[in-house]
Motif scaffolding. Structure first.
Motif, PDB file in Angstrom:
ATOM      1  N   LEU A  27      -1.253  -1.849  -4.299  1.00 51.99           N
ATOM      2  CA  LEU A  27      -0.507  -2.089  -5.537  1.00 51.99           C
ATOM      3  C   LEU A  27       0.083  -3.495  -5.505  1.00 51.99           C
ATOM      4  O   LEU A  27       0.446  -4.006  -4.446  1.00 51.99           O
ATOM      5  CB  LEU A  27       0.614  -1.055  -5.706  1.00 51.99           C
ATOM      6  CG  LEU A  27       0.177   0.415  -5.791  1.00 51.99           C
ATOM      7  CD1 LEU A  27       1.395   1.319  -5.757  1.00 51.99           C
ATOM      8  CD2 LEU A  27      -0.631   0.651  -7.063  1.00 51.99           C
ATOM      9  N   THR A  28       0.183  -4.109  -6.677  1.00 52.91           N
ATOM     10  CA  THR A  28       0.745  -5.456  -6.794  1.00 52.91           C
ATOM     11  C   THR A  28       2.257  -5.384  -6.977  1.00 52.91           C
ATOM     12  O   THR A  28       2.770  -4.564  -7.757  1.00 52.91           O
ATOM     13  CB  THR A  28       0.124  -6.206  -7.976  1.00 52.91           C
ATOM     14  OG1 THR A  28      -1.288  -6.291  -7.778  1.00 52.91           O
ATOM     15  CG2 THR A  28       0.696  -7.619  -8.096  1.00 52.91           C
ATOM     16  N   TYR A  32       0.853  -1.186   0.000  1.00 51.25           N
ATOM     17  CA  TYR A  32       0.000   0.000   0.000  1.00 51.25           C
ATOM     18  C   TYR A  32       0.890   1.237   0.000  1.00 51.25           C
ATOM     19  O   TYR A  32       1.817   1.344   0.811  1.00 51.25           O
ATOM     20  CB  TYR A  32      -0.910   0.007   1.223  1.00 51.25           C
ATOM     21  CG  TYR A  32      -1.978  -1.064   1.175  1.00 51.25           C
ATOM     22  CD1 TYR A  32      -3.249  -0.780   0.678  1.00 51.25           C
ATOM     23  CD2 TYR A  32      -1.704  -2.354   1.624  1.00 51.25           C
ATOM     24  CE1 TYR A  32      -4.236  -1.759   0.623  1.00 51.25           C
ATOM     25  CE2 TYR A  32      -2.678  -3.343   1.569  1.00 51.25           C
ATOM     26  CZ  TYR A  32      -3.936  -3.041   1.064  1.00 51.25           C
ATOM     27  OH  TYR A  32      -4.900  -4.017   1.007  1.00 51.25           O
ATOM     28  N   LYS A  50      -3.221   3.192  -1.134  1.00 48.85           N
ATOM     29  CA  LYS A  50      -3.617   2.576  -2.397  1.00 48.85           C
ATOM     30  C   LYS A  50      -2.910   1.238  -2.559  1.00 48.85           C
ATOM     31  O   LYS A  50      -1.691   1.157  -2.461  1.00 48.85           O
ATOM     32  CB  LYS A  50      -3.254   3.491  -3.564  1.00 48.85           C
ATOM     33  CG  LYS A  50      -3.670   2.928  -4.915  1.00 48.85           C
ATOM     34  CD  LYS A  50      -3.303   3.892  -6.048  1.00 48.85           C
ATOM     35  CE  LYS A  50      -3.709   3.330  -7.395  1.00 48.85           C
ATOM     36  NZ  LYS A  50      -3.360   4.262  -8.504  1.00 48.85           N
TER      37      LYS A  50
END
Length: 413
Positions: free
Chosen positions: A126-127, A120, A124
């Motif tokens: 995220l991979t 994060y 947000k």
């Protein structure tokens, strides 16, 4: 026989020097894609990390997980500017199988879970290409993801196994200058280059001081080049001239004065013309942009970029190409090529005013070692100048067909 050997020595040196001034970006190898299989962890001590142009050393060995570079968390983030304290680097251990780490830098917060391919950034999700891991009691995190989250530009140079890290803002500024240079150069049809090269070439026990001065006039619209060359080698001074027109290279032999000519296919001539006329390339090159930085100048009307760059892989390929074109034979290929560069642009037009480079390249062949220490200066002038290039009739009439294996007329030698 002696003259032929001297010619080949000069031609081989010119092949190296032409390669030195070429700034065309070599293909940058892409990192391997992560597979769905179990993690493949490997120690990669040969992998180099360069931060803002300075090699970074880590006490713990770098890792590669499915091809992705992993570095020890605390060492990496502090090198990127994060304060080394518990308020900015926060570990949380719930259990052996549930561990978290957070990194806070300015207004940015990164939250990572050990073993999880997700993170994060400011909330947000995220991979990740590779999850954080514990290896030999140290927490390792994916270099690219974390560096980019902290406002850095990351460039992977597969040829030399090097990761370049610079501030994104700095990279964007350099990229902008190079892009505007490319745009400005595209609108230029004629210019002049004054090239000054001082070098020492050593092959085995043989050593030669070489000085080359070239005055080159270029007409890019008509694909014409005229150049005058003064060369001092072994204390012997020589002069040569050369013209390039209509897929033919005309050159005078510096030892005999005889004009020679060599015909090329349109493709070969185009490649030769680009090499001779466009020694400082302006294509987008992430590696070059990440290796340069802006230097303050005393002159308000100029922009100055400086830096060092490893062109080892590009040197090999370009040297091979130049050797073939110039008839340089089978001289050993230099194996290392780290260049110190300085580029000066006109602040208003963004045209390149001058380019300087210094390098020491070395190569080891089966029979003899080769090294070249060289300093080079190129000054650009007569931008869209009022000059014309034409091949004199007596040169066309008197030039004899050249044997590239014996003399390499394309180079003027």
């Amino acid at each position: 026989m002696k003259n032929t050997l001297m010619k080949k020595t000069i031609i081989a040196l010119l092949a190296v020097l032409m390669t030195l001034v070429m700034l065309t970006g070599a293909a940058i190898a892409a990192e391997a894609d992560k597979t769905a299989d179990a993690l493949k962890i490997a120690e990669v001590p040969e992998r180099k990390i360069v931060l803002d142009g300075v090699p970074a050393n880590f006490s713990n060995v770098p890792l590669a997980i499915d091809g992705r570079t992993m570095l020890p968390l605390r060492e990496l983030v502090t090198a990127l500017g994060v304060p080394n304290d518990d308020e900015h680097i926060i570990y949380k251990r719930v259990s052996k199988d549930e561990q978290y780490v957070s990194v806070i830098y300015g207004q940015t917060r990164i939250d990572l879970t050990i073993g999880e391919p997700a993170a994060y950034v400011d909330g947000k999700r995220l991979t990740l290409d590779a999850p954080p891991v514990i290896y030999k009691n140290s927490t390792y995190i994916p270099l690219r993801f974390v560096a980019e989250a902290l406002g850095k530009k990351v460039v992977w140079v597969g040829e030399t196994k090097t990761v370049l890290i610079v501030d994104q803002e700095s990279y964007d500024a350099i990229s902008g200058i190079m892009r505007r240079f490319a745009e400005a150069k595209a609108g230029v049809s004629r210019y002049r280059m004054e090239i000054d090269i001082a070098s020492v070439i050593t092959r085995g026990e043989s050593k030669a001081d070489v000085s080359i001065k070239e005055n080159t006039f270029v007409d890019r619209v008509s694909e014409l080049i005229y150049k005058e060359t003064q060369l001092d080698i072994f204390g012997i001074e020589m002069e040569a001239k050369a013209y390039y027109k209509d897929n033919i290279a005309y050159s005078s032999d510096p030892l005999t004065g005889q004009w020679k000519k060599r015909a090329y296919t349109p493709e070969e001539f185009s490649q030769l013309f680009e090499t001779m006329s466009d020694v400082v390339r302006s294509e987008e090159d992430e590696r070059l942009n990440a290796s340069l930085r802006i230097e303050e100048s005393e002159n308000e009307d100029e922009l100055v970029l400086i830096g060092s760059i490893d062109f080892t892989g590009q040197l090999a390929e370009a040297y091979r190409q130049q050797s073939e074109l110039l008839g340089a034979g089978t001289f050993e290929l230099p194996e290392t090529g780290v260049f110190t560069l300085r580029l000066v642009f006109d602040r208003e037009t963004y045209m390149l005013r001058s380019y300087t480079a210094e390098a020491s390249v070395e190569g080891q062949g089966p029979d003899v070692n080769t090294s070249v220490d060289v300093s080079l200066s190129i000054v650009y002038s007569d931008i869209d100048g009022d000059f014309e290039i034409s091949v004199p009739e007596n040169v066309i009439e008197n030039a004899v067909e050249d044997d590239p294996e014996a003399s390499g007329a394309a180079s003027g030698f």
